[in-house]
Design a protein around this motif. Structure first.
Motif, PDB file in Angstrom:
ATOM      1  N   ALA A 228       7.935  23.443   7.877  1.00 16.51           N
ATOM      2  CA  ALA A 228       9.055  22.547   8.200  1.00 16.51           C
ATOM      3  C   ALA A 228      10.330  22.938   7.457  1.00 16.51           C
ATOM      4  O   ALA A 228      11.416  23.019   8.053  1.00 16.51           O
ATOM      5  N   LEU A 229      10.239  23.177   6.160  1.00 14.83           N
ATOM      6  CA  LEU A 229      11.444  23.503   5.395  1.00 14.83           C
ATOM      7  C   LEU A 229      11.997  24.866   5.781  1.00 14.83           C
ATOM      8  O   LEU A 229      13.225  25.068   5.787  1.00 14.83           O
ATOM      9  N   LYS A 230      11.126  25.789   6.117  1.00 14.67           N
ATOM     10  CA  LYS A 230      11.574  27.104   6.586  1.00 14.67           C
ATOM     11  C   LYS A 230      12.356  26.968   7.887  1.00 14.67           C
ATOM     12  O   LYS A 230      13.423  27.583   8.059  1.00 14.67           O
ATOM     13  N   ILE A 231      11.857  26.158   8.790  1.00 21.10           N
ATOM     14  CA  ILE A 231      12.553  25.937  10.063  1.00 21.10           C
ATOM     15  C   ILE A 231      13.897  25.259   9.816  1.00 21.10           C
ATOM     16  O   ILE A 231      14.920  25.634  10.405  1.00 21.10           O
ATOM     17  N   ALA A 232      13.908  24.256   8.944  1.00 20.31           N
ATOM     18  CA  ALA A 232      15.151  23.545   8.645  1.00 20.31           C
ATOM     19  C   ALA A 232      16.183  24.497   8.044  1.00 20.31           C
ATOM     20  O   ALA A 232      17.373  24.441   8.390  1.00 20.31           O
ATOM     21  N   ARG A 233      15.747  25.370   7.152  1.00 24.11           N
ATOM     22  CA  ARG A 233      16.675  26.328   6.547  1.00 24.11           C
ATOM     23  C   ARG A 233      17.261  27.249   7.620  1.00 24.11           C
ATOM     24  O   ARG A 233      18.459  27.581   7.586  1.00 24.11           O
ATOM     25  N   GLU A 234      16.445  27.656   8.583  1.00 23.33           N
ATOM     26  CA  GLU A 234      16.938  28.514   9.657  1.00 23.33           C
ATOM     27  C   GLU A 234      17.956  27.770  10.517  1.00 23.33           C
ATOM     28  O   GLU A 234      18.967  28.345  10.951  1.00 23.33           O
ATOM     29  N   MET A 235      17.720  26.497  10.770  1.00 21.76           N
ATOM     30  CA  MET A 235      18.691  25.713  11.529  1.00 21.76           C
ATOM     31  C   MET A 235      20.021  25.608  10.760  1.00 21.76           C
ATOM     32  O   MET A 235      21.099  25.619  11.363  1.00 21.76           O
ATOM     33  N   ASP A 236      19.935  25.511   9.436  1.00 21.16           N
ATOM     34  CA  ASP A 236      21.157  25.485   8.632  1.00 21.16           C
ATOM     35  C   ASP A 236      21.910  26.815   8.722  1.00 21.16           C
ATOM     36  O   ASP A 236      23.141  26.842   8.799  1.00 21.16           O
ATOM     37  N   ARG A 237      21.179  27.915   8.712  1.00 20.10           N
ATOM     38  CA  ARG A 237      21.822  29.226   8.841  1.00 20.10           C
ATOM     39  C   ARG A 237      22.540  29.342  10.182  1.00 20.10           C
ATOM     40  O   ARG A 237      23.668  29.860  10.260  1.00 20.10           O
ATOM     41  N   GLU A 238      21.891  28.875  11.233  1.00 18.07           N
ATOM     42  CA  GLU A 238      22.524  28.917  12.546  1.00 18.07           C
ATOM     43  C   GLU A 238      23.778  28.057  12.571  1.00 18.07           C
ATOM     44  O   GLU A 238      24.803  28.448  13.157  1.00 18.07           O
ATOM     45  N   ARG A 239      23.716  26.898  11.947  1.00 19.83           N
ATOM     46  CA  ARG A 239      24.902  26.030  11.922  1.00 19.83           C
ATOM     47  C   ARG A 239      26.053  26.711  11.173  1.00 19.83           C
ATOM     48  O   ARG A 239      27.200  26.649  11.616  1.00 19.83           O
ATOM     49  N   MET A 240      25.748  27.354  10.079  1.00 18.56           N
ATOM     50  CA  MET A 240      26.786  28.050   9.321  1.00 18.56           C
ATOM     51  C   MET A 240      27.416  29.169  10.147  1.00 18.56           C
ATOM     52  O   MET A 240      28.591  29.488   9.991  1.00 18.56           O
ATOM     53  N   ALA A 241      26.604  29.738  11.059  1.00 18.59           N
ATOM     54  CA  ALA A 241      27.109  30.797  11.943  1.00 18.59           C
ATOM     55  C   ALA A 241      27.716  30.215  13.215  1.00 18.59           C
ATOM     56  O   ALA A 241      28.006  30.961  14.161  1.00 18.59           O
ATOM     57  N   ARG A 242      27.898  28.884  13.238  1.00 20.12           N
ATOM     58  CA  ARG A 242      28.479  28.168  14.389  1.00 20.12           C
ATOM     59  C   ARG A 242      27.647  28.358  15.653  1.00 20.12           C
ATOM     60  O   ARG A 242      28.181  28.533  16.752  1.00 20.12           O
TER      61      ARG A 242
ATOM     62  N   GLY B 157      18.580  20.734  13.972  1.00 20.24           N
ATOM     63  CA  GLY B 157      18.291  20.383  12.588  1.00 20.24           C
ATOM     64  C   GLY B 157      17.727  19.000  12.377  1.00 20.24           C
ATOM     65  O   GLY B 157      17.531  18.580  11.233  1.00 20.24           O
ATOM     66  N   ILE B 158      17.419  18.281  13.442  1.00 26.01           N
ATOM     67  CA  ILE B 158      16.935  16.898  13.337  1.00 26.01           C
ATOM     68  C   ILE B 158      15.407  16.882  13.183  1.00 26.01           C
ATOM     69  O   ILE B 158      14.688  17.455  14.011  1.00 26.01           O
ATOM     70  N   PRO B 159      14.865  16.211  12.161  1.00 30.05           N
ATOM     71  CA  PRO B 159      13.410  16.159  11.948  1.00 30.05           C
ATOM     72  C   PRO B 159      12.695  15.286  12.982  1.00 30.05           C
ATOM     73  O   PRO B 159      13.115  14.159  13.261  1.00 30.05           O
ATOM     74  N   VAL B 160      11.614  15.841  13.527  1.00 29.40           N
ATOM     75  CA  VAL B 160      10.854  15.192  14.600  1.00 29.40           C
ATOM     76  C   VAL B 160       9.363  15.238  14.270  1.00 29.40           C
ATOM     77  O   VAL B 160       8.862  16.262  13.777  1.00 29.40           O
ATOM     78  N   LEU B 161       8.663  14.168  14.545  1.00 29.86           N
ATOM     79  CA  LEU B 161       7.206  14.111  14.440  1.00 29.86           C
ATOM     80  C   LEU B 161       6.591  14.135  15.831  1.00 29.86           C
ATOM     81  O   LEU B 161       7.161  13.570  16.780  1.00 29.86           O
ATOM     82  N   LEU B 162       5.419  14.755  15.954  1.00 24.25           N
ATOM     83  CA  LEU B 162       4.693  14.843  17.224  1.00 24.25           C
ATOM     84  C   LEU B 162       3.352  14.138  17.112  1.00 24.25           C
ATOM     85  O   LEU B 162       2.653  14.266  16.094  1.00 24.25           O
TER      86      LEU B 162
ATOM     87  N   GLY C  57      16.563  22.955  18.859  1.00 20.27           N
ATOM     88  CA  GLY C  57      16.875  22.975  17.437  1.00 20.27           C
ATOM     89  C   GLY C  57      16.174  21.927  16.606  1.00 20.27           C
ATOM     90  O   GLY C  57      16.460  21.797  15.405  1.00 20.27           O
ATOM     91  N   ALA C  58      15.257  21.164  17.197  1.00 14.06           N
ATOM     92  CA  ALA C  58      14.537  20.144  16.444  1.00 14.06           C
ATOM     93  C   ALA C  58      13.648  20.793  15.390  1.00 14.06           C
ATOM     94  O   ALA C  58      13.102  21.881  15.597  1.00 14.06           O
ATOM     95  N   VAL C  59      13.482  20.111  14.269  1.00 16.86           N
ATOM     96  CA  VAL C  59      12.602  20.576  13.197  1.00 16.86           C
ATOM     97  C   VAL C  59      11.305  19.773  13.272  1.00 16.86           C
ATOM     98  O   VAL C  59      11.298  18.576  12.965  1.00 16.86           O
ATOM     99  N   ILE C  60      10.228  20.410  13.700  1.00 20.75           N
ATOM    100  CA  ILE C  60       8.938  19.726  13.810  1.00 20.75           C
ATOM    101  C   ILE C  60       8.360  19.618  12.408  1.00 20.75           C
ATOM    102  O   ILE C  60       7.966  20.620  11.805  1.00 20.75           O
ATOM    103  N   ILE C  61       8.294  18.413  11.860  1.00 23.99           N
ATOM    104  CA  ILE C  61       7.883  18.266  10.464  1.00 23.99           C
ATOM    105  C   ILE C  61       6.422  17.852  10.309  1.00 23.99           C
ATOM    106  O   ILE C  61       5.892  17.888   9.195  1.00 23.99           O
ATOM    107  N   GLY C  62       5.750  17.458  11.400  1.00 26.73           N
ATOM    108  CA  GLY C  62       4.348  17.095  11.265  1.00 26.73           C
ATOM    109  C   GLY C  62       3.802  16.446  12.514  1.00 26.73           C
ATOM    110  O   GLY C  62       4.473  16.346  13.538  1.00 26.73           O
ATOM    111  N   LYS C  63       2.542  16.033  12.392  1.00 25.59           N
ATOM    112  CA  LYS C  63       1.831  15.363  13.475  1.00 25.59           C
ATOM    113  C   LYS C  63       1.485  13.937  13.048  1.00 25.59           C
ATOM    114  O   LYS C  63       1.217  13.671  11.867  1.00 25.59           O
TER     115      LYS C  63
END
Length: 533
Positions: free
Chosen positions: A86-100, A108-113, A151-157
């Motif tokens: 989850a944190l790895k995915i979130a960090r990647e979403m932050d990198r993409e945001r910084m690159a516009r 970057g929004i945390p989502v549960l499944l 761009g959702a961040v899947i944080i768990g089930k």
């Protein structure tokens, strides 16, 4: 640490890569009233766009809250597994945001499944059953691929009623052998309903921004209602069923569970899409699925709504709350007509027959495609596994539905085909569509269901009334919105329409929500029963 300090700390963490769990361990009462974790998609996006918040820090805080609220603290037990990436995915979403390179509203929004939705990652997909414990799906469900692409961040089930509540005639909703019992944040001795119990409890407790539930009949709208949430059960075909552990393809669908109509609408827009592996989704390709456009505070003006009076009467206090909701609808410009949804008693038996037939066939197909290395390959194997592990799997209730399903033949059976035709006739043409046409209605409204009941492992579930079946059997959309409280327990108002009328229903639900603002965060009381006395 008071709430303002916690929020300030969260906002200041925007430039940081993480938030230490120890710093997020404030008591639930001090975190609760508003703030970053209870915020919606739009507000969280605004903070990220302003460089006051990162997806990584937001995800870190939700993970800390899961640890403090779900696994200790009140221990509502709604999250069955954390995504180690989850944190790895979130960090990647932050990198993409910084690159516009922002993918959309869910970036970057945390989502549960719900744990019957396949993820081709390091998490298991089990439907709460020990028979699938440790089994990783071959690939993502289509809906998961859609959310990742958004761009959702899947944080768990999330935990669920085992096998989506299609195991026993005396089941306890919210319990699974793998996950244990999920408890209702509004009264810990009460049930979350099912089968999307964990998704409902988790979002009510602000353990993520959004969650995905699934429904065959009531499994999104019922837990959403008793957990004070918005839940959308879409039209069959709007969201792909591929990769979701099934009950029945004629009624199964995934849908959003959220703290607001706007959040649910944004999530639904990201979930929909044509899937080549699910032919019924081709119809979605003709629908405008930008549901954010439907969010109109004036959407009730001029609408003609049928009040489904044959779904009142199960609870006097519930009826009183819904009558107040009807006055709000009228004040917002809606015209209300008392109606009776026809023929709802003509598919009680045939609905179950269809589910039993399709469960056997559909489960075997899922296991073959998504879990070929599982220790079970079909319904007979599952039944045998449960018998061999009766001390854990069958400790509270049996598996009567599994056994009845296994006794069925194939989908070419005359009994199955007649039951399916009966369902569709009386729920659609001679049900919802008939009353909408006869009365020139834009939709139907009714109480979603009764307030949460006391969890009872001896007698099983004891539901109050429910408005879920007409839309569920028809495969039509159903939205529930918070409608107030009965003795401190949330109840919901339902909006139901014909096929692919999601946009209209979302508009009306949003207008009602904005006029009422009923939702209040739970306080995790042990019980509300003493307060009632």
């Amino acid at each position: 640490m008071d709430r303002r300090d916690f929020v300030r700390m969260g906002l200041a963490a925007g430039g940081a890569v993480s938030l230490a769990p120890a710093r997020a361990a404030a008591s639930p009462s001090k975190i609760w009233q508003g703030g970053i974790l209870d915020a919606g998609v739009a507000e969280q996006q605004q903070w990220m766009e302003a460089n006051k918040l990162t997806s990584h820090s937001l995800t870190s805080q939700y993970l800390a809250r899961i640890k403090s609220i779900d696994k200790s603290g009140p221990r509502i037990n709604s999250v069955i597994e954390i995504n180690p990436e989850a944190l790895k995915i979130a960090r990647e979403m932050d990198r993409e945001r910084m690159a516009r390179k922002v993918r959309g509203p869910l970036h970057g929004i945390p989502v549960l499944l719900k744990d019957n939705i396949a993820t081709g990652d390091r998490m298991s997909t089990t439907a709460g059953s020990l028979a699938l414990a440790g089994v990783r799906a071959e690939r993502d469900a289509h809906v998961v691929a859609q959310l990742r692409a958004a761009g959702a961040v899947i944080i768990g089930k999330t935990n669920l009623s085992e096998w989506a509540n299609m195991r026993s005639t005396h089941s306890v909703s919210g319990w699974s052998a793998r996950g244990g019992l999920t408890r209702n944040p509004y009264a810990l001795d009460r049930n979350c309903s099912g089968s999307s119990s964990g998704s409902g409890a988790a979002i009510a407790a602000s353990l993520a921004t959004l969650a995905v539930g699934t429904e065959t009949d009531g499994s999104i709208v019922s837990p959403a209602s008793v957990c004070g949430l918005v839940g959308i059960k879409p039209t069959i075909g709007l969201v792909s069923r591929s990769g979701i552990i099934p009950i029945a393809h004629s009624q199964d669908t995934a849908g959003p569970m959220a703290r607001s109509v706007s959040d649910a609408a944004l999530m639904l827009s990201a979930m929909v899409g044509v899937d080549e592996k699910d032919a019924v989704t081709r119809a979605a390709g003709t629908v405008d699925t930008n549901y954010a456009k439907a969010l109109d505070k004036g959407a009730l003006k001029g609408k003609r709504l049928g009040v489904a009076r044959n779904f009142f009467g199960s609870n006097d206090d519930l009826d009183e709350a819904i009558e107040k909701s009807l006055e709000v609808l009228k004040a917002q410009g809606a015209e209300l007509v008392d109606v009776k949804v026809p023929n709802t008693d003509k598919y009680n038996d045939s609905e179950l027959q269809v589910l039993l037939y399709e469960f056997k066939t559909d489960l075997e197909a899922y296991l073959k495609q998504y879990a070929p290395n599982a220790k079970i390959a079909n319904m007979a194997d599952l039944i045998a596994f449960n018998r061999q592990n009766a001390s854990t799997e069958l400790r509270y209730f049996g598996q009567e539905h599994l056994e009845s399903s296994e006794a069925k033949t194939g989908l070419d059976s005359r009994e199955y085909q007649e039951a399916l035709a009966n369902n569709q006739r009386y729920s659609r043409a001679e049900g919802i569509d008939q009353i909408l046409k006869e009365q020139r209605l834009d939709g139907l409204v009714a109480p979603t269901g009764g307030p949460a009941w006391l969890t009872d492992f001896i007698n099983g579930d004891h539901y109050g009334g429910s408005f879920s079946s007409p839309a569920a059997v028809a495969g039509y959309p159903h939205i529930t919105v918070p409608a107030g409280y009965v003795h401190g327990l949330p109840v919901g108002l339902s909006f139901v329409g014909t096929a692919f009328s999601e946009a209209a229903l979302i508009g009306m639900a949003y207008a009602y929500e904005q006029a009422t603002q009923h939702r209040r965060a739970p306080q995790f009381p042990a019980s509300v029963s003493l307060a009632v006395r």
